[in-house]
Design an enzyme around this catalytic site. Structure first.
Site, mmCIF file in Angstrom:
data_model
loop_
_atom_site.group_PDB
_atom_site.id
_atom_site.type_symbol
_atom_site.label_atom_id
_atom_site.label_comp_id
_atom_site.label_asym_id
_atom_site.label_seq_id
_atom_site.Cartn_x
_atom_site.Cartn_y
_atom_site.Cartn_z
ATOM 1 N N SER A 110 2.917 2.053 5.836
ATOM 2 C CA SER A 110 3.339 2.548 4.531
ATOM 3 C C SER A 110 4.831 2.330 4.306
ATOM 4 O O SER A 110 5.635 2.375 5.238
ATOM 5 C CB SER A 110 3.039 4.045 4.428
ATOM 6 O OG SER A 110 3.599 4.604 3.261
ATOM 7 N N GLN A 131 2.258 -1.920 3.195
ATOM 8 C CA GLN A 131 1.959 -1.343 1.885
ATOM 9 C C GLN A 131 3.246 -1.131 1.114
ATOM 10 O O GLN A 131 4.226 -0.590 1.641
ATOM 11 C CB GLN A 131 1.221 -0.006 2.059
ATOM 12 C CG GLN A 131 0.969 0.754 0.767
ATOM 13 C CD GLN A 131 2.091 1.714 0.444
ATOM 14 O OE1 GLN A 131 2.814 2.169 1.317
ATOM 15 N NE2 GLN A 131 2.270 1.999 -0.849
ATOM 16 N N TYR A 133 5.302 0.286 -2.361
ATOM 17 C CA TYR A 133 5.475 1.001 -3.618
ATOM 18 C C TYR A 133 6.566 0.285 -4.407
ATOM 19 O O TYR A 133 7.584 -0.127 -3.830
ATOM 20 C CB TYR A 133 5.904 2.452 -3.385
ATOM 21 C CG TYR A 133 4.830 3.353 -2.834
ATOM 22 C CD1 TYR A 133 3.656 3.578 -3.539
ATOM 23 C CD2 TYR A 133 5.001 4.005 -1.613
ATOM 24 C CE1 TYR A 133 2.673 4.414 -3.048
ATOM 25 C CE2 TYR A 133 4.025 4.851 -1.115
ATOM 26 C CZ TYR A 133 2.862 5.052 -1.831
ATOM 27 O OH TYR A 133 1.896 5.891 -1.335
ATOM 28 N N THR A 159 0.324 -0.627 -3.889
ATOM 29 C CA THR A 159 -0.268 0.608 -4.395
ATOM 30 C C THR A 159 0.137 0.819 -5.841
ATOM 31 O O THR A 159 1.330 0.859 -6.170
ATOM 32 C CB THR A 159 0.162 1.809 -3.542
ATOM 33 O OG1 THR A 159 -0.352 1.640 -2.212
ATOM 34 C CG2 THR A 159 -0.385 3.112 -4.111
ATOM 35 N N LYS A 255 -4.188 -1.747 -4.396
ATOM 36 C CA LYS A 255 -4.797 -0.460 -4.026
ATOM 37 C C LYS A 255 -4.626 0.551 -5.160
ATOM 38 O O LYS A 255 -3.601 0.585 -5.822
ATOM 39 C CB LYS A 255 -4.140 0.066 -2.749
ATOM 40 C CG LYS A 255 -4.685 1.394 -2.234
ATOM 41 C CD LYS A 255 -4.028 1.752 -0.905
ATOM 42 C CE LYS A 255 -4.568 3.053 -0.332
ATOM 43 N NZ LYS A 255 -4.072 4.240 -1.061
ATOM 44 N N HIS A 279 -6.357 7.607 -3.964
ATOM 45 C CA HIS A 279 -5.235 8.092 -3.147
ATOM 46 C C HIS A 279 -5.645 9.316 -2.340
ATOM 47 O O HIS A 279 -4.858 10.256 -2.142
ATOM 48 C CB HIS A 279 -4.022 8.414 -4.027
ATOM 49 C CG HIS A 279 -2.706 8.087 -3.378
ATOM 50 N ND1 HIS A 279 -2.015 6.919 -3.613
ATOM 51 C CD2 HIS A 279 -1.962 8.768 -2.475
ATOM 52 C CE1 HIS A 279 -0.905 6.915 -2.899
ATOM 53 N NE2 HIS A 279 -0.849 8.029 -2.192
#
Length: 395
Positions: A110, A131, A133, A159, A255, A279
């Site tokens: 993450s 991942q 953001y 995401t 995602k 989520h």
């Protein structure tokens, strides 16, 4: 506490983790937004799907092996990206990545990890997934993507469902922060969880190392919700998928898809795969479970891209049900976090073993020898079909 090999279910692993992990971090993993109705539905709706038992079939030579985004996997399960993984156990992301690598399943780090991209790359030997953001500071995002490329991450998971942070009451009541504040309440917790405390004393990794030192004014991320509100980009759009993909130069998995129209948009804008996910019930409370909407999304774009499912996986049977409804693979979040909290790297390995064994036995009793052949014919009935599902009440 029983030894890890005596733990037979993910529920038992959860109980073991609860005994070892401080309350604020256990609750961080075991929480959903507002009433937690979507969090509960993710798991409960799996139980409404019934399996079709078959007998007098050859069960020899069974295989759970598959591919996920072009990579070999020993079973259709990947480790999901989870924030603050390194607060479940010291250096938690490194431990989980090692367990996944040895087991032969993908690991996803993450953005909001405690261990950095570089930490994980230095402590593993095979490529992992990262991942992302998208934040307002696009220069930082460009550097973050470049760091993932330099670490030889083989796929990027973008995401899309956290432009604004959902409200999770447990975190607010616990005053959850990373690093934790040494309040009298937390000191008492550490005294009750000495193994966790000793582990944390032995590592330098206590905050968000992908962020701190890389973003201006990000020296203290203890107020995560405030920082997120200021940094996460509410203007995120489908155009950003193409931008991220061009910058990364490798597969981009989108995602946070919970609607067939969004699935079509993701594919139209270049997604190499999508993850059906709410989520973990941590964003829009009252949204449907991931498994409930999976069939309509498969019907909409299943012939155009690979579709994975995230949310509610607590057993190998859940994995098989998702595959029967059209998923090409699944992600586990809380299940591996509980393994990590209960026993570090060995606990994550034990979680994967539990799911693998359940999946193998269930597949055999459904009359299948190859996980890639599992489909709608393995479902006897489904009590809660998605609103646009072609399955009807009898699957």
């Amino acid at each position: 506490m029983p030894s890890l090999d005596k733990i037979l279910t993910i529920e038992e692993m959860m109980a073991a983790a609860k005994r070892k992990v401080p309350k604020q971090f256990f609750d961080y993993a075991d929480s959903g937004a507002w009433t937690e109705s979507t969090y509960r539905a993710n798991q409960e709706d799996f139980q409404k799907i019934k399996l079709r038992q078959r007998v007098a079939v050859n069960m020899d030579g069974r295989s759970l092996a598959t591919t996920m985004t072009g990579e070999q996997a020993t079973m259709p399960v990947a480790i999901a990206p989870t924030g603050l993984t390194g607060m479940q156990s010291a250096d938690g992301e490194i431990k989980a990545a090692r367990a996944a690598e040895k087991f032969g399943v993908p690991f996803t780090l993450s953005t909001m990890a405690i261990c950095s991209i570089e930490d994980v790359a230095e402590n593993t030997s095979k490529p992992f997934w990262f991942q992302l953001y998208v934040m307002r500071d696009r220069a930082f995002i460009e550097r973050l993507i470049d760091r993932a490329k330099a670490a030889k991450c083989s796929a990027l998971v973008l995401t899309m469902d956290l432009q604004i942070l959902g409200q999770r009451h447990k975190d607010l009541r616990n005053g959850m922060s990373a690093p934790p504040k040494f309040t009298p309440r937390f000191v008492f917790e550490m005294a009750r969880k000495p193994g966790w405390a000793l582990g944390m004393l032995g590592t330098k990794r206590h905050s968000f190392r992908n962020i701190v030192g890389h973003v201006e004014n990000a020296g203290d991320l203890s107020k995560l919700s405030v920082w997120t509100a200021n940094q996460f980009d509410p203007a995120l759009s489908w155009k950003d998928v193409a931008w991220v993909k061009e910058r990364f130069g490798g597969p981009v998995i989108v995602k946070g898809i919970l609607d067939a129209d969004d699935a079509k948009a993701a594919v139209a804008h270049g997604a190499d795969a999508i993850i059906v996910s709410n989520h973990g019930g941590r964003q829009l409370d009252g949204a449907p479970s991931s498994i409930r909407v999976l069939p309509e999304i498969v019907d909409a774009v299943g012939n155009l891209t690979d579709i994975y499912l995230d949310g509610g996986i607590r057993s190998g049977q859940d994995v098989l049900k998702a595959m029967a409804l059209g998923a090409k693979g699944t992600f586990i979040g809380r299940a591996f976090l509980w393994g990590l909290g209960a026993g570090g790297e060995a606990g994550v390995t034990r979680t994967l073993q539990i799911i693998q064994r359940e999946l193998d036995i269930t597949m055999a009793l459904c009359g299948e020898r190859d996980i890639r052949n599992v489909g709608l014919h393995n479902i006897y009935s489904i009590d809660l079909p998605p609103r646009n599902s072609p399955l009807g009440a009898n699957g």
